[in-house]
Design a protein around this motif. Structure first.
Motif, short mmCIF file in Angstrom:
data_model
loop_
_atom_site.label_atom_id
_atom_site.label_comp_id
_atom_site.label_asym_id
_atom_site.label_seq_id
_atom_site.Cartn_x
_atom_site.Cartn_y
_atom_site.Cartn_z
N ASP A 39 -0.68 85.23 -25.96
CA ASP A 39 -0.56 85.87 -24.66
C ASP A 39 0.89 85.82 -24.18
OD1 ASP A 39 -0.11 83.30 -23.72
OD2 ASP A 39 -1.75 83.31 -22.27
N SER A 40 1.14 86.34 -22.97
CA SER A 40 2.51 86.42 -22.47
C SER A 40 3.10 85.06 -22.13
CB SER A 40 2.54 87.32 -21.22
OG SER A 40 1.63 86.84 -20.23
N ASN A 41 2.28 84.01 -22.09
CA ASN A 41 2.76 82.65 -21.88
C ASN A 41 2.94 81.89 -23.20
OD1 ASN A 41 2.79 82.90 -19.06
ND2 ASN A 41 0.60 82.46 -18.94
N GLY A 42 2.69 82.58 -24.31
CA GLY A 42 2.87 81.97 -25.62
C GLY A 42 1.66 81.22 -26.14
N ARG A 43 0.53 81.29 -25.44
CA ARG A 43 -0.67 80.59 -25.90
C ARG A 43 -1.43 81.42 -26.92
NH1 ARG A 43 -3.37 79.40 -20.19
NH2 ARG A 43 -2.80 81.60 -20.02
N TYR A 44 -2.26 80.73 -27.71
CA TYR A 44 -2.97 81.35 -28.82
C TYR A 44 -4.44 81.60 -28.45
CZ TYR A 44 1.03 79.89 -31.64
OH TYR A 44 2.30 79.71 -32.14
N LEU A 45 -4.96 82.76 -28.84
CA LEU A 45 -6.36 83.07 -28.60
C LEU A 45 -7.24 82.37 -29.63
CD1 LEU A 45 -8.60 84.73 -27.17
CD2 LEU A 45 -8.15 86.54 -28.84
N ASN A 46 -8.15 81.53 -29.16
CA ASN A 46 -9.16 80.91 -30.01
C ASN A 46 -10.31 81.90 -30.13
OD1 ASN A 46 -11.58 79.44 -30.79
ND2 ASN A 46 -10.43 77.55 -30.43
N GLY A 47 -10.50 82.45 -31.33
CA GLY A 47 -11.51 83.49 -31.50
C GLY A 47 -12.92 83.02 -31.23
N GLU A 48 -13.23 81.79 -31.60
CA GLU A 48 -14.60 81.31 -31.48
C GLU A 48 -15.00 81.03 -30.04
OE1 GLU A 48 -15.57 78.21 -34.21
OE2 GLU A 48 -14.55 79.16 -35.89
N SER A 49 -14.05 80.55 -29.22
CA SER A 49 -14.38 80.23 -27.83
C SER A 49 -13.89 81.29 -26.85
CB SER A 49 -13.77 78.88 -27.44
OG SER A 49 -12.35 78.96 -27.42
N GLY A 50 -12.91 82.10 -27.27
CA GLY A 50 -12.31 83.07 -26.37
C GLY A 50 -11.32 82.46 -25.42
N GLU A 51 -11.03 81.15 -25.57
CA GLU A 51 -10.09 80.47 -24.69
C GLU A 51 -8.68 80.54 -25.28
OE1 GLU A 51 -11.22 79.46 -21.69
OE2 GLU A 51 -13.07 80.38 -22.43
N LEU A 52 -7.69 80.17 -24.47
CA LEU A 52 -6.30 80.19 -24.88
C LEU A 52 -5.81 78.77 -25.12
CD1 LEU A 52 -5.17 82.90 -22.34
CD2 LEU A 52 -5.32 83.18 -24.82
N GLU A 53 -5.19 78.55 -26.29
CA GLU A 53 -4.76 77.22 -26.71
C GLU A 53 -3.23 77.15 -26.75
OE1 GLU A 53 -7.08 75.10 -27.12
OE2 GLU A 53 -8.90 76.24 -27.60
N THR A 54 -2.69 75.96 -26.49
CA THR A 54 -1.24 75.79 -26.52
C THR A 54 -0.70 75.70 -27.94
OG1 THR A 54 -1.54 73.40 -26.27
CG2 THR A 54 -1.16 74.68 -24.26
N THR A 55 -1.53 75.32 -28.89
CA THR A 55 -1.12 75.25 -30.29
C THR A 55 -2.09 76.05 -31.15
OG1 THR A 55 -2.37 73.19 -30.63
CG2 THR A 55 -0.04 72.99 -30.04
N SER A 56 -1.60 76.51 -32.27
CA SER A 56 -2.41 77.33 -33.17
C SER A 56 -3.27 76.44 -34.08
CB SER A 56 -1.52 78.23 -34.02
OG SER A 56 -2.28 78.99 -34.91
N THR A 57 -4.56 76.75 -34.13
CA THR A 57 -5.49 76.06 -35.03
C THR A 57 -6.13 77.09 -35.95
OG1 THR A 57 -7.35 76.33 -33.51
CG2 THR A 57 -5.97 74.36 -33.23
N GLU A 58 -6.96 76.64 -36.87
CA GLU A 58 -7.64 77.56 -37.78
C GLU A 58 -8.49 78.56 -37.01
OE1 GLU A 58 -8.63 79.45 -41.23
OE2 GLU A 58 -7.10 77.92 -40.90
N GLU A 59 -9.07 78.12 -35.87
CA GLU A 59 -9.89 79.03 -35.07
C GLU A 59 -9.07 80.11 -34.39
OE1 GLU A 59 -10.04 75.70 -34.87
OE2 GLU A 59 -11.91 75.45 -36.01
N CYS A 60 -7.74 79.96 -34.40
CA CYS A 60 -6.85 80.96 -33.78
C CYS A 60 -6.32 81.98 -34.80
CB CYS A 60 -5.67 80.27 -33.11
SG CYS A 60 -6.10 79.15 -31.76
#
Length: 506
Positions: free
Chosen positions: A196-217
């Protein structure tokens, strides 16, 4: 092999690349190496370590409703194969024997079957064709999108753009307006992360935004015509869910709800007149500069999308959030045109850290004491013809030039311009049209004593952005010189405005 055949129905413009003659991408094998065409001798290999000009291939579909097409090299030659498995790239014209039939594997990678029924395969030692589709997966190719990674993302089914809303990515905006509508795609060895525009990563499974990238992202992509589906690590596709169109991966198959178009993100700016007041359409269709606004008060009515005329470096139009273009009349500037006419086109001139706008009548847009904008100025020596312009929709900035992306070298503090991957930089404006840039390591851009661009732990330098042509900018350092990129990756603040190596795609 098992997989799905693509049916190419149409061609369109995709994220800044004209796809009327094909789809431009990089092809990466399972070893993370790119199919590469050398500039001389028509030599091809699978040795590229990043996506640069030599790795940009064009897939030209045979026609509507066909799964077949041609692979064209950056040198405009077509890939061809022989019955014995040899692969060359010297054909200058299309022939039926050069067609490849495309099948997409479950993980989104493509397989290319030639006219002899063999699959295109490759490793660092050789490029070849094989009948054995199980041979170490060397016949499967990840698709690396060639467009700039910062883009606007549109839901095909809802015809709405994705933006950050209530701390979620939602496809419910008619026009991609403001920094919250800029999406950054991050490529990692065949898969993508959505930021997103704040640099967070979309977690596909939850639809939430994460500060670090994981496999779910991480997502693999499936390309259908010029539209994309994103498949999460759970095997489900990203879709638009609920009234707000929240992005979440919960669908097992691809329908129109799971398709997205990636479009070029255009510059959106704010203009402040000489009287210190901001141009706005808050009071109607008239563009006026008659209000003092605090930083937190700026909104959609004070933001304008600046679009360059094709092939021009200084002719621009301004689009407002009301979907109308600025029009210069005899006694005013209004946001009232549905289509671009000569009255909607302005010549953009930089005067130090300010800009001037010349209307179709060869007069400059001038701000009156009451804030009205009129096309009456004769010269830019009149301070009322000058405006402060600030770039509003790039709080995170990714830059690239003809040599590669702007990135960092781990072993030192140098900022380089020939990297395969990019550094997403944080942009901090000073409110006066200049910007500080912070690297992903939290350091600031600075020009050292030898005019080299480095990252520094101190406050860093202020830089001036000069927007010029579609999604290109010049960057002026505090010494008055422009940042220049060299093929060896070195960036120096040493060039004049006429140097061809000072244009940066953003």
């Amino acid at each position: 092999m098992k997989g799905t055949q693509i049916k190419f129905r149409k061609m369109a413009q995709t994220n800044g690349h004209d796809a009327s003659n094909g789809i431009v991408f990089g092809l990466m094998n399972q070893q993370g190496k790119y199919l590469t065409a050398e500039k001389f001798g028509n030599q091809i290999s699978v040795t590229g370590t990043s996506l640069r000009s030599k790795q940009l291939w064009t897939f030209e579909p045979e026609g509507a409703e066909s799964s077949k097409g041609y692979l064209r090299s950056p040198q405009k030659n077509y890939l061809e194969t022989t019955k014995t498995g040899t692969v060359t790239c010297e054909a200058e014209e299309k022939e039926v024997s050069l067609l490849f039939d495309v099948t997409v594997a479950d993980d989104g990678r493509w397989a290319f079957k030639d006219s002899f029924g063999k699959f295109l395969a490759g490793n660092t030692e050789r490029l070849y064709t094989t009948m054995d589709s199980k041979q170490a997966d060397e016949y499967l190719w990840a698709i690396h999108i060639a467009g700039h990674p910062q883009c606007n993302m549109r839901s095909v089914s809802r015809k709405r753009f994705v933006h950050l809303k209530d701390d979620q990515l939602c496809a419910n905006e008619d026009i991609p307006w403001g920094h919250d509508a800029v999406i950054t795609l991050e490529f990692h060895r065949g898969k993508y992360a959505i930021r997103d525009s704040n640099g967070r990563y979309l977690n596909g499974e939850s639809g939430e935004l994460e500060t670090t990238s994981t496999e779910e992202c991480m997502f693999s992509i499936a390309l259908q015509d010029t539209e994309f589906a994103f498949k999460s690590s759970s095997g489900k596709y990203l879709t638009v869910y609920g009234p707000a169109g929240k992005l979440i991966a919960n669908k097992k198959a691809i329908s129109r709800d799971e398709l997205f178009a990636l479009e070029q993100s255009k510059a959106q700016v704010m203009l402040t007149a000489n009287n210190g007041k901001t141009a706005s359409i808050k009071q109607g269709i008239d563009v006026t500069a008659n209000q003092f606004l605090e930083l937190g008060d700026f909104g959609d009515t004070e933001t304008f999308q600046m679009e360059f005329i094709d092939g021009q470096q200084n002719q621009v139009t301004f689009l407002s959030k009301n979907k109308k273009y600025w029009t210069a009349g005899n006694k005013s500037v209004t946001s009232s045109a549905d289509q671009i006419s000569p009255e909607c086109i302005f010549e953009l001139e930089y005067e130090g850290d300010k800009i001037a706008l010349k209307a179709h009548n060869d007069r400059y847009i001038t701000s009156t004491s009451g804030g009205k904008l009129v096309p009456t100025g004769e010269t830019t020596s009149d301070a009322n013809t000058l405006f402060l312009m600030q770039l509003m929709n790039r709080p995170i900035l990714v830059l690239r030039c003809e040599h590669g992306y702007v990135g960092l070298i781990d072993s030192n503090d140098k900022v380089q311009c020939n990297r395969g991957g990019y550094d997403a930089m944080l942009v901090e404006g000073d409110g006066q049209g200049r910007y500080r840039l912070k690297t992903s390591k939290g350091k600031s851009w600075k020009v050292d004593g030898t005019s080299h661009l480095v990252q520094s732990s101190d406050e860093g330098d202020l830089f001036l952005f000069e927007l010029c042509s579609k999604n290109k900018m010049r960057i002026q350092a505090s010494n008055g010189k422009y940042l220049k990129g060299d093929h060896n990756g070195v960036i120096t603040a040493s060039a004049g405005k006429d140097d061809r190596n000072i244009l940066w795609e953003y």
